[in-house]
Design a protein around this motif. Sequence first.
Motif, PDB file in Angstrom:
ATOM      1  N   ASN A 160       0.798  -1.227   0.000  1.00  0.00           N
ATOM      2  CA  ASN A 160       0.000   0.000   0.000  1.00  0.00           C
ATOM      3  C   ASN A 160       0.832   1.279   0.000  1.00  0.00           C
ATOM      4  O   ASN A 160       0.358   2.337   0.391  1.00  0.00           O
ATOM      5  N   GLY A 161       2.063   1.175  -0.438  1.00  0.00           N
ATOM      6  CA  GLY A 161       2.861   2.382  -0.663  1.00  0.00           C
ATOM      7  C   GLY A 161       3.673   2.881   0.500  1.00  0.00           C
ATOM      8  O   GLY A 161       4.462   3.811   0.349  1.00  0.00           O
ATOM      9  N   GLY A 162       3.481   2.312   1.683  1.00  0.00           N
ATOM     10  CA  GLY A 162       4.308   2.669   2.828  1.00  0.00           C
ATOM     11  C   GLY A 162       4.228   4.119   3.270  1.00  0.00           C
ATOM     12  O   GLY A 162       5.085   4.602   3.999  1.00  0.00           O
ATOM     13  N   GLY A 163       3.202   4.832   2.816  1.00  0.00           N
ATOM     14  CA  GLY A 163       3.085   6.237   3.190  1.00  0.00           C
ATOM     15  C   GLY A 163       4.118   7.127   2.535  1.00  0.00           C
ATOM     16  O   GLY A 163       4.311   8.279   2.948  1.00  0.00           O
ATOM     17  N   ALA A 164       4.792   6.603   1.491  1.00  0.00           N
ATOM     18  CA  ALA A 164       5.845   7.386   0.820  1.00  0.00           C
ATOM     19  C   ALA A 164       5.233   8.504  -0.018  1.00  0.00           C
ATOM     20  O   ALA A 164       4.138   8.362  -0.562  1.00  0.00           O
ATOM     21  N   ASN A 165       5.964   9.598  -0.119  1.00  0.00           N
ATOM     22  CA  ASN A 165       5.528  10.734  -0.936  1.00  0.00           C
ATOM     23  C   ASN A 165       5.996  10.564  -2.373  1.00  0.00           C
ATOM     24  O   ASN A 165       7.187  10.373  -2.628  1.00  0.00           O
ATOM     25  N   VAL A 166       5.061  10.635  -3.300  1.00  0.00           N
ATOM     26  CA  VAL A 166       5.377  10.608  -4.731  1.00  0.00           C
ATOM     27  C   VAL A 166       4.451  11.611  -5.419  1.00  0.00           C
ATOM     28  O   VAL A 166       3.398  11.964  -4.878  1.00  0.00           O
ATOM     29  N   ALA A 241       9.755   7.605   5.377  1.00  0.00           N
ATOM     30  CA  ALA A 241       8.870   6.706   4.626  1.00  0.00           C
ATOM     31  C   ALA A 241       9.586   6.127   3.411  1.00  0.00           C
ATOM     32  O   ALA A 241       9.432   4.945   3.095  1.00  0.00           O
ATOM     33  N   ALA A 242      10.401   6.944   2.718  1.00  0.00           N
ATOM     34  CA  ALA A 242      11.098   6.475   1.516  1.00  0.00           C
ATOM     35  C   ALA A 242      12.136   5.408   1.856  1.00  0.00           C
ATOM     36  O   ALA A 242      12.271   4.403   1.141  1.00  0.00           O
ATOM     37  N   ILE A 243      12.868   5.597   2.939  1.00  0.00           N
ATOM     38  CA  ILE A 243      13.902   4.626   3.325  1.00  0.00           C
ATOM     39  C   ILE A 243      13.275   3.290   3.710  1.00  0.00           C
ATOM     40  O   ILE A 243      13.740   2.224   3.301  1.00  0.00           O
ATOM     41  N   ILE A 244      12.209   3.320   4.480  1.00  0.00           N
ATOM     42  CA  ILE A 244      11.605   2.068   4.936  1.00  0.00           C
ATOM     43  C   ILE A 244      10.818   1.388   3.816  1.00  0.00           C
ATOM     44  O   ILE A 244      10.838   0.166   3.670  1.00  0.00           O
ATOM     45  N   TYR A 245      10.146   2.162   2.979  1.00  0.00           N
ATOM     46  CA  TYR A 245       9.418   1.586   1.838  1.00  0.00           C
ATOM     47  C   TYR A 245      10.408   1.106   0.768  1.00  0.00           C
ATOM     48  O   TYR A 245      10.312   0.000   0.254  1.00  0.00           O
ATOM     49  N   ASN A 246      11.360   1.951   0.411  1.00  0.00           N
ATOM     50  CA  ASN A 246      12.517   1.622  -0.429  1.00  0.00           C
ATOM     51  C   ASN A 246      12.159   0.974  -1.765  1.00  0.00           C
ATOM     52  O   ASN A 246      12.695  -0.064  -2.136  1.00  0.00           O
ATOM     53  N   ARG A 247      11.255   1.627  -2.496  1.00  0.00           N
ATOM     54  CA  ARG A 247      10.981   1.231  -3.876  1.00  0.00           C
ATOM     55  C   ARG A 247      11.468   2.337  -4.810  1.00  0.00           C
ATOM     56  O   ARG A 247      11.501   3.506  -4.429  1.00  0.00           O
ATOM     57  N   ASP A 248      11.831   1.954  -6.027  1.00  0.00           N
ATOM     58  CA  ASP A 248      12.438   2.914  -6.951  1.00  0.00           C
ATOM     59  C   ASP A 248      11.585   4.162  -7.155  1.00  0.00           C
ATOM     60  O   ASP A 248      12.095   5.290  -7.149  1.00  0.00           O
ATOM     61  N   HIS A 249      10.280   3.985  -7.350  1.00  0.00           N
ATOM     62  CA  HIS A 249       9.442   5.149  -7.653  1.00  0.00           C
ATOM     63  C   HIS A 249       9.324   6.097  -6.458  1.00  0.00           C
ATOM     64  O   HIS A 249       8.996   7.267  -6.627  1.00  0.00           O
ATOM     65  N   ALA A 250       9.612   5.592  -5.232  1.00  0.00           N
ATOM     66  CA  ALA A 250       9.599   6.472  -4.061  1.00  0.00           C
ATOM     67  C   ALA A 250      10.806   7.405  -4.048  1.00  0.00           C
ATOM     68  O   ALA A 250      10.774   8.456  -3.408  1.00  0.00           O
ATOM     69  N   TRP A 251      11.865   7.014  -4.766  1.00  0.00           N
ATOM     70  CA  TRP A 251      13.079   7.840  -4.819  1.00  0.00           C
ATOM     71  C   TRP A 251      13.122   8.738  -6.044  1.00  0.00           C
ATOM     72  O   TRP A 251      13.878   9.713  -6.070  1.00  0.00           O
TER      73      TRP A 251
END
Length: 285
Positions: A160-166, A241-251
């Motif tokens: 569910n995206g890990g709360g990452a900002n994109v 959120a980006a570090i813990i989710y750690n998917r390419d699109h989050a970065w």
Amino acid sequence: MEGREEDVKLGANKFAERQPLGTSAQTKDYKEPPAAPLFEAGEIKSWSFWRAGIAEFMATFLFLYITILTVMGVSRSPSKCASVGIQGIAWSFGGMIFALVYCTAGISGGHINPAVTFGLFLARKLSLTRAVFYVVMQCLGAICGAGVVKGFQSSPYQANGGGANVVNHGYTKGDGLGAEIIGTFVLVYTVFSATDAKRNARDSHVPILAPLPIGFAVFLVHLASIPITATGINPARSLGAAIIYNRDHAWDDHWIFWVGPFIGAALAALYHQVIIRAIPFKSGG
């Protein structure tokens, strides 16, 4: 209206600051505090310095823990009507800021956000030493807060995206950057206004609870920009959120959630200090 024509003729700056309409004539003497030193090595030896950093860590940890759990609850729900929805997410972020600023303001100032720390540093409200320490502790707290949420529900967290900002579909990177700049401007300008000692001295008869307008500003900004970027306006929150989710699109768009808030914070500091407070620049003569 009395005296208005003369104000226009001579220029409003010729006159002392007047009381706003509807307020009493009572005032308190106010003296502008000196700017914080750029480097203050002595404070590193002080327990209050380390205690403030710990408070920033803990506050940002709790902020990420509660807010990302709320985001996960909405994301997992089969129907938005069966969850708190977008409004609930906005209330979660705004409400936690209200509570945590209230709890930590007397210890660290209750920044809980590198952009707020950066804006206050530009206004010389704290030293560079303390500002860097705060940002490091905020980022560590955010990483730990998001990590605990993932520990509770690893599979749903990743799904569910890990709360990452994109930057969401249908919006450009420019849209996302603009939303982050303006959203952070609203937040940091509110922080400056709500914590202005000069205003408190002048309007001491008006009860002002600083955490309330700050939390409400966060709530309103989230309502406006969740559809665009899921609302960052806090680089530590975005980083954790980006570090813990750690998917390419989050970065891919992560730079937006640092550049945007820092630009917004700088503009808010400039606007408040130069225009609203009208603190003059030192003349060379």
